[in-house]
Design a protein around this motif. Structure first.
Motif, mmCIF file in Angstrom:
data_model
loop_
_atom_site.group_PDB
_atom_site.id
_atom_site.type_symbol
_atom_site.label_atom_id
_atom_site.label_comp_id
_atom_site.label_asym_id
_atom_site.label_seq_id
_atom_site.Cartn_x
_atom_site.Cartn_y
_atom_site.Cartn_z
ATOM 1 N N MET A 64 21.022 67.023 62.728
ATOM 2 C CA MET A 64 22.067 66.807 63.697
ATOM 3 C C MET A 64 23.413 66.891 62.978
ATOM 4 O O MET A 64 23.551 66.475 61.838
ATOM 5 C CB MET A 64 21.883 65.436 64.349
ATOM 6 C CG MET A 64 22.972 65.067 65.313
ATOM 7 S SD MET A 64 22.500 63.634 66.282
ATOM 8 C CE MET A 64 23.145 64.143 67.841
ATOM 9 N N LYS A 65 24.413 67.389 63.696
ATOM 10 C CA LYS A 65 25.758 67.490 63.117
ATOM 11 C C LYS A 65 26.582 66.270 63.499
ATOM 12 O O LYS A 65 26.476 65.757 64.614
ATOM 13 C CB LYS A 65 26.430 68.762 63.587
ATOM 14 C CG LYS A 65 25.781 70.003 63.010
ATOM 15 C CD LYS A 65 26.477 71.247 63.470
ATOM 16 C CE LYS A 65 25.705 72.447 62.925
ATOM 17 N NZ LYS A 65 25.954 73.643 63.704
ATOM 18 N N TYR A 66 27.409 65.850 62.543
ATOM 19 C CA TYR A 66 28.265 64.681 62.714
ATOM 20 C C TYR A 66 29.667 64.986 62.219
ATOM 21 O O TYR A 66 29.848 65.733 61.249
ATOM 22 C CB TYR A 66 27.750 63.501 61.888
ATOM 23 C CG TYR A 66 26.373 63.023 62.246
ATOM 24 C CD1 TYR A 66 26.204 62.000 63.166
ATOM 25 C CD2 TYR A 66 25.249 63.574 61.639
ATOM 26 C CE1 TYR A 66 24.927 61.538 63.486
ATOM 27 C CE2 TYR A 66 23.980 63.115 61.955
ATOM 28 C CZ TYR A 66 23.819 62.101 62.875
ATOM 29 O OH TYR A 66 22.574 61.641 63.191
ATOM 30 N N LEU A 67 30.648 64.354 62.859
ATOM 31 C CA LEU A 67 32.016 64.343 62.358
ATOM 32 C C LEU A 67 32.239 62.959 61.766
ATOM 33 O O LEU A 67 32.082 61.956 62.458
ATOM 34 C CB LEU A 67 33.012 64.613 63.488
ATOM 35 C CG LEU A 67 34.489 64.641 63.096
ATOM 36 C CD1 LEU A 67 34.769 65.758 62.090
ATOM 37 C CD2 LEU A 67 35.354 64.815 64.339
ATOM 38 N N VAL A 68 32.561 62.905 60.475
ATOM 39 C CA VAL A 68 32.835 61.642 59.784
ATOM 40 C C VAL A 68 34.336 61.623 59.513
ATOM 41 O O VAL A 68 34.874 62.543 58.883
ATOM 42 C CB VAL A 68 32.034 61.540 58.472
ATOM 43 C CG1 VAL A 68 32.383 60.265 57.725
ATOM 44 C CG2 VAL A 68 30.533 61.617 58.757
ATOM 45 N N MET A 69 35.010 60.586 60.031
ATOM 46 C CA MET A 69 36.469 60.552 59.992
ATOM 47 C C MET A 69 36.972 59.307 59.279
ATOM 48 O O MET A 69 36.404 58.235 59.425
ATOM 49 C CB MET A 69 37.021 60.551 61.421
ATOM 50 C CG MET A 69 36.614 61.775 62.220
ATOM 51 S SD MET A 69 36.980 61.592 63.995
ATOM 52 C CE MET A 69 35.636 60.516 64.502
ATOM 53 N N GLU A 100 24.439 69.262 52.932
ATOM 54 C CA GLU A 100 24.760 68.536 54.156
ATOM 55 C C GLU A 100 26.196 68.760 54.625
ATOM 56 O O GLU A 100 26.491 68.559 55.800
ATOM 57 C CB GLU A 100 24.525 67.037 53.961
ATOM 58 C CG GLU A 100 23.069 66.685 53.789
ATOM 59 C CD GLU A 100 22.860 65.245 53.360
ATOM 60 O OE1 GLU A 100 22.146 64.531 54.074
ATOM 61 O OE2 GLU A 100 23.420 64.854 52.308
ATOM 62 N N VAL A 101 27.095 69.151 53.741
ATOM 63 C CA VAL A 101 28.494 69.326 54.145
ATOM 64 C C VAL A 101 28.696 70.735 54.697
ATOM 65 O O VAL A 101 28.305 71.715 54.084
ATOM 66 C CB VAL A 101 29.479 69.035 52.990
ATOM 67 C CG1 VAL A 101 29.387 70.040 51.872
ATOM 68 C CG2 VAL A 101 30.902 68.957 53.511
ATOM 69 N N LEU A 102 29.263 70.804 55.878
ATOM 70 C CA LEU A 102 29.609 72.083 56.485
ATOM 71 C C LEU A 102 31.100 72.363 56.317
ATOM 72 O O LEU A 102 31.510 73.502 56.169
ATOM 73 C CB LEU A 102 29.241 72.083 57.970
ATOM 74 C CG LEU A 102 27.768 71.808 58.275
ATOM 75 C CD1 LEU A 102 27.527 71.744 59.773
ATOM 76 C CD2 LEU A 102 26.871 72.852 57.616
ATOM 77 N N GLU A 103 31.892 71.298 56.334
ATOM 78 C CA GLU A 103 33.334 71.408 56.152
ATOM 79 C C GLU A 103 33.896 70.022 55.902
ATOM 80 O O GLU A 103 33.324 69.027 56.331
ATOM 81 C CB GLU A 103 33.986 71.985 57.412
ATOM 82 C CG GLU A 103 35.468 72.197 57.293
ATOM 83 C CD GLU A 103 36.086 72.801 58.540
ATOM 84 O OE1 GLU A 103 37.316 72.675 58.644
ATOM 85 O OE2 GLU A 103 35.382 73.366 59.382
ATOM 86 N N GLY A 104 35.014 69.961 55.239
ATOM 87 C CA GLY A 104 35.701 68.695 55.038
ATOM 88 C C GLY A 104 37.057 68.929 54.414
ATOM 89 O O GLY A 104 37.221 69.854 53.619
ATOM 90 N N ASN A 105 38.016 68.100 54.814
ATOM 91 C CA ASN A 105 39.371 68.236 54.286
ATOM 92 C C ASN A 105 40.140 66.949 54.474
ATOM 93 O O ASN A 105 39.877 66.180 55.402
ATOM 94 C CB ASN A 105 40.148 69.345 55.012
ATOM 95 C CG ASN A 105 39.812 70.714 54.501
ATOM 96 O OD1 ASN A 105 40.027 71.007 53.336
ATOM 97 N ND2 ASN A 105 39.260 71.542 55.362
ATOM 98 N N VAL A 113 32.516 67.503 58.308
ATOM 99 C CA VAL A 113 31.509 67.904 59.282
ATOM 100 C C VAL A 113 30.222 68.008 58.482
ATOM 101 O O VAL A 113 30.123 68.792 57.537
ATOM 102 C CB VAL A 113 31.854 69.249 59.957
ATOM 103 C CG1 VAL A 113 30.732 69.666 60.901
ATOM 104 C CG2 VAL A 113 33.176 69.148 60.707
ATOM 105 N N LEU A 114 29.261 67.153 58.849
ATOM 106 C CA LEU A 114 28.023 67.055 58.087
ATOM 107 C C LEU A 114 26.830 67.413 58.963
ATOM 108 O O LEU A 114 26.837 67.171 60.167
ATOM 109 C CB LEU A 114 27.836 65.630 57.548
ATOM 110 C CG LEU A 114 28.966 65.072 56.677
ATOM 111 C CD1 LEU A 114 28.650 63.636 56.280
ATOM 112 C CD2 LEU A 114 29.185 65.943 55.450
ATOM 113 N N ASP A 115 25.805 67.943 58.339
ATOM 114 C CA ASP A 115 24.538 68.206 59.009
ATOM 115 C C ASP A 115 23.506 67.331 58.307
ATOM 116 O O ASP A 115 23.071 67.640 57.197
ATOM 117 C CB ASP A 115 24.178 69.680 58.892
ATOM 118 C CG ASP A 115 23.019 70.075 59.788
ATOM 119 O OD1 ASP A 115 22.415 69.181 60.432
ATOM 120 O OD2 ASP A 115 22.713 71.278 59.858
#
Length: 137
Positions: free
Chosen positions: A1-6, A52-57, A95-97
């Motif tokens: 499942m994909k998650y947004l971690v903020m 697991e990381v799809l994107e992050g900044n 953005v993690l999977d």
């Protein structure tokens, strides 16, 4: 499942990281910044290794924001920051999977343990599942 971690911050937090402290937000030293960057780099490297990381900044300071709001007659109005009505803003994200809620929570706990100068506020880390299809389908 994909998650947004903020992770969130305020303009005062950005100022403190640039050596300008205020009440409840001590100025960061170069050593403090390096500890924070090393902590985050370690997390990012581990997430890249596991795939697991799809994107992050990290994001720029709120005073660099551009906001489009509604104006008279429905016209769009463009303003720059900072904005008094917004105390905290999104400071960074991933953005993690991940295989489970438990796994993404484990990662968020690690983010939450980021080092900061004594007396600095600790930002909440918010996890939101990303909808992969329209709700109700």
């Amino acid at each position: 499942m994909k998650y947004l971690v903020m992770i969130y911050g305020s303009q005062a937090d950005y100022d403190a990281m640039n050596g300008i402290g205020s009440e409840g937000r001590p100025a960061w030293t170069e050593k403090d910044l390096q500890a924070m960057f090393q902590h985050m780099e370690s997390i990012n490297n581990d997430l890249a290794e596991t795939g697991e990381v799809l994107e992050g900044n990290g994001l720029s300071a709120p005073k660099q924001a551009i906001v489009v709001t509604g104006g008279p007659g429905g016209a769009s109005v463009v303003s720059d920051g900072p904005f008094g009505e917004t105390k905290e803003v999104l400071a960074g994200y991933w953005v993690l999977d991940c295989a489970s809620d438990e796994r993404v929570t484990e990662i968020a706990k690690r983010v939450h343990q980021c080092p900061a100068p004594e007396g600095s506020p600790v930002s909440d880390v918010v996890i939101r599942p990303i909808l992969e299809q329209a709700p109700g389908k």
